[in-house]
Each structure stands twice: as structure tokens, then as C-alpha cells.
Design an enzyme around this catalytic site. Structure first.
Site, PDB file in Angstrom:
ATOM      1  N   GLY A  76      64.469  19.189  36.925  1.00 23.61           N
ATOM      2  CA  GLY A  76      64.839  17.779  36.422  1.00 23.61           C
ATOM      3  C   GLY A  76      63.441  17.302  35.416  1.00 23.61           C
ATOM      4  O   GLY A  76      62.338  17.993  35.712  1.00 23.61           O
TER       5      GLY A  76
ATOM      6  N   GLN B   2      57.170  12.015  31.672  1.00 25.01           N
ATOM      7  CA  GLN B   2      56.754  13.524  31.570  1.00 25.01           C
ATOM      8  C   GLN B   2      56.385  14.025  30.359  1.00 25.01           C
ATOM      9  O   GLN B   2      55.476  15.069  30.127  1.00 25.01           O
ATOM     10  CB  GLN B   2      57.433  14.397  32.497  1.00 25.01           C
ATOM     11  CG  GLN B   2      57.548  13.813  33.998  1.00 25.01           C
ATOM     12  CD  GLN B   2      58.204  14.851  34.835  1.00 25.01           C
ATOM     13  OE1 GLN B   2      59.334  14.847  34.931  1.00 25.01           O
ATOM     14  NE2 GLN B   2      57.499  15.656  35.393  1.00 25.01           N
TER      15      GLN B   2
ATOM     16  N   CYS C 280      56.736  19.204  41.275  1.00 24.81           N
ATOM     17  CA  CYS C 280      56.905  18.306  40.185  1.00 24.81           C
ATOM     18  C   CYS C 280      55.971  19.179  38.744  1.00 24.81           C
ATOM     19  O   CYS C 280      55.089  19.513  39.190  1.00 24.81           O
ATOM     20  CB  CYS C 280      56.101  17.047  40.429  1.00 24.81           C
ATOM     21  SG  CYS C 280      56.173  16.005  38.945  1.00 24.81           S
ATOM     22  N   LEU C 281      56.792  19.212  37.748  1.00 22.81           N
ATOM     23  CA  LEU C 281      56.056  19.853  36.829  1.00 22.81           C
ATOM     24  C   LEU C 281      54.939  18.850  36.085  1.00 22.81           C
ATOM     25  O   LEU C 281      54.152  19.261  35.292  1.00 22.81           O
ATOM     26  CB  LEU C 281      57.267  19.789  35.480  1.00 22.81           C
ATOM     27  CG  LEU C 281      58.363  20.497  35.694  1.00 22.81           C
ATOM     28  CD1 LEU C 281      59.346  20.555  34.454  1.00 22.81           C
ATOM     29  CD2 LEU C 281      58.134  22.110  36.149  1.00 22.81           C
TER      30      LEU C 281
ATOM     31  N   HIS D 152      63.656  11.895  42.905  1.00 21.93           N
ATOM     32  CA  HIS D 152      62.460  12.156  42.452  1.00 21.93           C
ATOM     33  C   HIS D 152      62.477  11.682  40.904  1.00 21.93           C
ATOM     34  O   HIS D 152      61.127  11.198  40.496  1.00 21.93           O
ATOM     35  CB  HIS D 152      62.243  13.821  42.361  1.00 21.93           C
ATOM     36  CG  HIS D 152      61.032  14.413  41.755  1.00 21.93           C
ATOM     37  ND1 HIS D 152      60.188  15.125  42.606  1.00 21.93           N
ATOM     38  CD2 HIS D 152      60.728  14.340  40.550  1.00 21.93           C
ATOM     39  CE1 HIS D 152      59.206  15.372  41.822  1.00 21.93           C
ATOM     40  NE2 HIS D 152      59.402  15.195  40.763  1.00 21.93           N
ATOM     41  N   GLU D 153      63.407  12.036  40.186  1.00 26.87           N
ATOM     42  CA  GLU D 153      63.236  11.622  38.654  1.00 26.87           C
ATOM     43  C   GLU D 153      63.315  10.268  38.516  1.00 26.87           C
ATOM     44  O   GLU D 153      62.789   9.566  37.789  1.00 26.87           O
ATOM     45  CB  GLU D 153      64.503  12.303  37.793  1.00 26.87           C
ATOM     46  CG  GLU D 153      64.390  13.784  37.849  1.00 26.87           C
ATOM     47  CD  GLU D 153      63.295  14.495  37.698  1.00 26.87           C
ATOM     48  OE1 GLU D 153      62.515  13.705  36.590  1.00 26.87           O
ATOM     49  OE2 GLU D 153      62.643  15.429  38.150  1.00 26.87           O
TER      50      GLU D 153
ATOM     51  N   HIS E 208      59.935   8.791  38.678  1.00 26.10           N
ATOM     52  CA  HIS E 208      59.255   8.968  37.646  1.00 26.10           C
ATOM     53  C   HIS E 208      59.148   7.816  36.755  1.00 26.10           C
ATOM     54  O   HIS E 208      58.284   7.222  35.976  1.00 26.10           O
ATOM     55  CB  HIS E 208      59.578  10.051  36.850  1.00 26.10           C
ATOM     56  CG  HIS E 208      59.093  11.288  37.240  1.00 26.10           C
ATOM     57  ND1 HIS E 208      57.396  11.476  37.222  1.00 26.10           N
ATOM     58  CD2 HIS E 208      59.215  12.405  37.829  1.00 26.10           C
ATOM     59  CE1 HIS E 208      57.080  12.665  37.646  1.00 26.10           C
ATOM     60  NE2 HIS E 208      58.283  13.317  37.921  1.00 26.10           N
TER      61      HIS E 208
HETATM   62 NI    NI Z   1      58.594  15.412  38.755  1.00 30.97          NI
END
Ligand code: NI
Length: 190
Positions: free
Chosen positions: A48, A53, A101-102, A143-144, A147
């Protein structure tokens, strides 16, 4: 398509509520952003990726995940609404409930999430989206969506994981504005 740099925790765009996408923004430019985000997510690799991000202050996220039965779940949502079931009580299981998480690359920590959620919104062309998710897909959506609210999963961790996450962020020199990494640019990114 373009792989975009991914902002790392500490960059202000990750820590504030993202702006709604206005009606006039739909169409080819937004569809191109969604394609670039998908390309970036796959290159990372991740399951995701949210607009903030990649430095875009907009309520958009993409997902792409293959479930244990081999079915692929992927899509884009803009201006989403997420209705998630209450999170079950108890401690998160490190073996079964650790997520990453990226924007905190290279780490995973346990976090309990809703087991079921319904995502609605529109795609980058403005077509309606509705996905009922269970298990890991529900986790991805939570999670997304977080963000877009300016919240990272590490902000939700319980002790002792919260302290460990703070330590890794500090040790990596993150937690300050302007840090990013480019998927595909090599192992030094972490
Ligand atoms: Ni993330």
C-alpha cells in the site's frame, strides 16, 4: 510511469491531515499519479502507498496484495471513507500482527488492527469504489487511511514496541524533515 521518492518519518507532509481532492483534479493527471504510486509501491516493494508518502498532500492511496489463496487485491481510492470494526482487546501477536511502513523502511512492529473494514470512495477517474475487507486487507486499508490522517502505524504502537520504534527512528537519523528514499536505488536506502 515513474518511481517516486518515498518520504521518511519526520517529513511534515506525513504528519498532518491530507487535503481532499477537489472535483476538478480528477482525470488524466490524477490517474497518472495513481499509476506512479502503484509503480512505486511495487518497486519498494509494498502492499500500500498513500499520497503523503510521495509528498502529495492529497487524500489518495493505492493497494496491491496477494492473499494466501493467491487472489490479487488491488486498487486506488480517492477521498475515502473507512468504516472499521472495533479493534479486539489484548496484546498484538508479534508473529501474526506485525506490520511495516515504507516511511519507516526496514522495520516491523506488532499492532492490533480491525479484522473487518469497508472502504468507499472513488477511483482516480471518479468511478465509485467499494471494498469490504477482512484480515490483512482490512489492516492495509486501516494503515493507509491513517496516512491520510497524518498518522503512522508507529504512532499507534503499545509498549515496548513504541519505545523500540522511537529508538530505530533516532538511530537512523530520521524524524527530521526532508528524508526520503528511492525504491530500486540499492541496499543503502535503509
Ligand atoms: Ni505506511
Amino acid at each position: 510511469m515513474t518511481v517516486l521518492p518515498i518520504r521518511i518519518t519526520g517529513d511534515p507532509v506525513l504528519h498532518r491531515r491530507a487535503a481532499p481532492v477537489p472535483a476538478e483534479a480528477f482525470g488524466p493527471p490524477l490517474e497518472r499519479l495513481a499509476r506512479d504510486m502503484r509503480e512505486t509501491m511495487l518497486a519498494a516493494p509494498g502492499v500500500g502507498l498513500a499520497g503523503p508518502q510521495v509528498g502529495v498532500d492529497a487524500r489518495i492511496f493505492v493497494w496491491g496484495w496477494t492473499d494466501p489463496d493467491g487472489a490479487r487485491h488491488e486498487g486506488t481510492v480517492v477521498n475515502p471513507v473507512l468504516v472499521a470494526d472495533p479493534v479486539a482487546a489484548g496484546d498484538a501477536d508479534p508473529a501474526a500482527e506485525s506490520e511495516g511502513c515504507l516511511s519507516v523502511p526496514g522495520h516491523k512492529f506488532p499492532l492490533r488492527r480491525s479484522a473487518h473494514a469497508v472502504l468507499t470512495g472513488v477511483d482516480a477517474a471518479g468511478a465509485p469504489v467499494r471494498v469490504e475487507a477482512r484480515g490483512w486487507l482490512a489492516r492495509i486499508f486501516s494503515h493507509e487511511f491513517d496516512h491520510l490522517e497524518g498518522r503512522l502505524y508507529v504512532d499507534r504502537l503499545a509498549s515496548p514496541w513504541a519505545e523500540r520504534a522511537r529508538a530505530v527512528v533516532e538511530e537512523a537519523g530520521w524524524g527530521v524533515p526532508g528524508r526520503s528514499w528511492l525504491p530500486g536505488s540499492g541496499p543503502s536506502r535503509h
